[in-house]
Write a protein that holds these residues in place. Structure first.
Motif, PDB file in Angstrom:
ATOM      1  N   SER A  43       0.835  -1.199   0.000  1.00  0.00           N
ATOM      2  CA  SER A  43       0.000   0.000   0.000  1.00  0.00           C
ATOM      3  C   SER A  43       0.873   1.254   0.000  1.00  0.00           C
ATOM      4  N   GLY A  44       0.541   2.207  -0.861  1.00  0.00           N
ATOM      5  CA  GLY A  44       1.246   3.478  -0.901  1.00  0.00           C
ATOM      6  C   GLY A  44       2.513   3.466  -1.736  1.00  0.00           C
ATOM      7  N   THR A  49      -0.883   5.877  -8.772  1.00  0.00           N
ATOM      8  CA  THR A  49      -0.321   7.086  -9.394  1.00  0.00           C
ATOM      9  C   THR A  49       0.295   6.730 -10.744  1.00  0.00           C
TER      10      THR A  49
HETATM   11  N1  LIG Z   1      -3.073  13.740  -4.882  1.00  0.00           N
HETATM   12  C1  LIG Z   1      -2.157  13.410  -3.967  1.00  0.00           C
HETATM   13  N2  LIG Z   1      -1.606  14.329  -3.170  1.00  0.00           N
HETATM   14  C2  LIG Z   1      -0.652  14.008  -2.275  1.00  0.00           C
HETATM   15  N3  LIG Z   1      -0.179  12.757  -2.106  1.00  0.00           N
HETATM   16  C3  LIG Z   1      -0.677  11.792  -2.872  1.00  0.00           C
HETATM   17  C4  LIG Z   1      -1.698  12.061  -3.846  1.00  0.00           C
HETATM   18  N4  LIG Z   1      -2.002  10.901  -4.491  1.00  0.00           N
HETATM   19  C5  LIG Z   1      -1.227   9.940  -3.926  1.00  0.00           C
HETATM   20  N5  LIG Z   1      -0.434  10.483  -2.959  1.00  0.00           N
HETATM   21  C6  LIG Z   1       0.559   9.742  -2.154  1.00  0.00           C
HETATM   22  O1  LIG Z   1       1.386   9.053  -3.046  1.00  0.00           O
HETATM   23  C7  LIG Z   1       1.751   7.781  -2.517  1.00  0.00           C
HETATM   24  C8  LIG Z   1       1.381   6.705  -3.514  1.00  0.00           C
HETATM   25  O2  LIG Z   1      -0.031   6.626  -3.618  1.00  0.00           O
HETATM   26  P1  LIG Z   1      -0.746   5.573  -4.581  1.00  0.00           P
HETATM   27  O3  LIG Z   1      -2.220   5.744  -4.402  1.00  0.00           O
HETATM   28  O4  LIG Z   1      -0.193   5.716  -5.934  1.00  0.00           O
HETATM   29  O5  LIG Z   1      -0.250   4.205  -3.942  1.00  0.00           O
HETATM   30  P2  LIG Z   1      -0.805   2.708  -4.163  1.00  0.00           P
HETATM   31  O6  LIG Z   1       0.387   1.845  -4.269  1.00  0.00           O
HETATM   32  O7  LIG Z   1      -1.795   2.688  -5.252  1.00  0.00           O
HETATM   33  O8  LIG Z   1      -1.537   2.454  -2.770  1.00  0.00           O
HETATM   34  P3  LIG Z   1      -2.812   1.533  -2.389  1.00  0.00           P
HETATM   35  O9  LIG Z   1      -2.451   0.119  -2.703  1.00  0.00           O
HETATM   36  O10 LIG Z   1      -2.952   1.766  -0.906  1.00  0.00           O
HETATM   37  O11 LIG Z   1      -3.978   2.053  -3.174  1.00  0.00           O
HETATM   38  C9  LIG Z   1       1.021   7.647  -1.196  1.00  0.00           C
HETATM   39  O12 LIG Z   1       1.933   7.973  -0.155  1.00  0.00           O
HETATM   40  C10 LIG Z   1      -0.074   8.675  -1.280  1.00  0.00           C
HETATM   41  O13 LIG Z   1      -0.384   9.190  -0.014  1.00  0.00           O
END
Ligand SMILES: Nc1ncnc2c1ncn2[C@@H]1O[C@H](COP(=O)(O)OP(=O)(O)OP(=O)(O)O)[C@@H](O)[C@H]1O
Length: 347
Positions: A43-44, A49
């Motif tokens: 996660s994260g 993104t």
């Molecule tokens: N619009 C935003 N503004 C600020 N930080 C962001 C934004 N979008 C994502 N983040 C941060 O970027 C990082 C990556 O987020 P992302 O949603 O891409 O991760 P993920 O691997 O898809 O996570 P998950 O499996 O929990 O959905 C995280 O720390 C998140 O808090």
């Protein structure tokens, strides 16, 4: 000379910062048409993104994305998105539109003829086990979570886009519904022709669906390769540890019977092997070890009065028809599997 076909998707050096955090760091990959890439990681780690940079829901700070050789910035974002299917965990169906109208939104925006849109909507609903005569006129709130997710998938496929992006499409479903929607998804013939990028943090799902997996940690690619490469040739300790807890299950699912044939010693069967008969249990050499064990565990030792173990017969590979069916008992299969694992680990 004909010019080479450009990749369906190419990402070059994608980087994204939020404040002081680098959430995606210098990510590059190339996807051929028809390939399924799974973005996997904790996660994260930046999966969503990265996915959203492909259809310009997020703009990278540096780097570029090319779809069929064309820089995505050369098209207006809404037009680009209409040409790429997109499915999210929250489904996002329009609550005041019927199921049929939800599916028809994009083809209508693209100006497809009404009769064609209606036929396509019906065909997709039927294929996803939602009989159109029952469901097309219903509203999203009248459907279960699994049914809504199927409608979301139908909507993404409606305009027949060559590329589909899916963000945790099964994530909100209970385990049983999840397995059944995933099975429908896998069996959708037209998805096999499409280029798919799918985000998940579920390792089993990744192994079930991916041609290649990109494992990410803290925005960086830890390894990009086939499920087999990640399992047997992990690039670093992060990759090794990520799969450790489910290693045996993944090995049983990933290795095929033909992979272990060369490591088999047939002394268990030599006690008394019945002749192969047309009604003997058979299994394809490209079946997984898991499927072979499942079949062996239900196979009877049908040779009366003998000490023969239960057997399955592995049918020959098409390129070696002369070998004929080969009998395998559970002990032989498991011993061969163990030897193969040792061999792959040390090679
Ligand atoms: N619009 C935003 N503004 C600020 N930080 C962001 C934004 N979008 C994502 N983040 C941060 O970027 C990082 C990556 O987020 P992302 O949603 O891409 O991760 P993920 O691997 O898809 O996570 P998950 O499996 O929990 O959905 C995280 O720390 C998140 O808090």
């Amino acid at each position: 000379m004909p010019s080479p076909v450009p990749p369906a998707i190419e990402a070059r050096g994608l980087t994204k910062h939020y404040g002081r955090h680098t959430v995606v760091q210098d990510v590059s990959f190339t996807l051929a048409a028809g390939e399924t890439l799974v973005l996997l990681g904790p996660s994260g780690c930046g999966k969503t993104t990265l996915l959203r940079m492909l259809n310009r829901l997020v703009e990278p700070d540096t780097g570029a994305v090319y779809i069929q050789g064309q820089d995505v910035r050369s098209q207006a974002a809404p037009a680009l998105r209409r040409g790429i299917g997109y499915v999210i965990q929250q489904v996002g169906l329009l609550p005041h539109y019927t199921v049929g109208d939800n599916i028809a939104v994009v083809p209508r925006l693209l100006g497809h003829p009404a009769a064609q849109v209606a036929a396509r909507t019906e065909a997709l609903l039927a294929r996803l086990h939602l009989p159109p005569e029952r469901y097309a006129a219903q509203y999203p709130h009248q459907l279960s979570g699994g049914q809504q997710q199927r409608v979301g998938l139908a909507r993404a496929l409606a305009a027949d886009p060559p590329i589909i992006l899916l963000d945790e499409p099964f994530g909100a479903l209970d385990p049983i519904t999840r397995a059944s929607v995933r099975r429908d998804f896998r069996e959708l013939e037209e998805l096999r022709r499409k280029t798919v990028v799918l985000v998940t943090h579920d390792v089993t799902e990744a192994f079930e669906l991916a041609d290649r997996i990109m494992l990410l940690d803290a925005g960086k690619v830890q390894q990009l390769g086939t499920p087999r490469e990640l399992l047997f040739q992990p690039a670093n300790d992060f990759v090794r540890q990520f799969f450790e807890a489910e290693q045996l299950a993944l090995q049983l699912r990933t290795l095929q019977v033909c992979d272990v044939m060369a490591d088999a010693v047939f002394n268990h069967e030599s006690l008394s092997i019945p002749n192969y008969k047309s009604d003997s249990n058979t299994i394809s050499p490209i079946a997984s070890i898991q499927d072979a064990i499942a079949l062996l565990s239900t196979a009877d030792a049908t040779v009366s009065g003998s000490t023969a173990p239960a057997l399955v017969w592995v049918t020959p590979l098409p390129e070696q028809p002369e070998t004929g069916p080969v009998p395998f008992s559970l002990p032989t299969l498991m011993t061969a599997f163990g030897r193969t694992i040792q061999r792959l680990r040390t090679s």
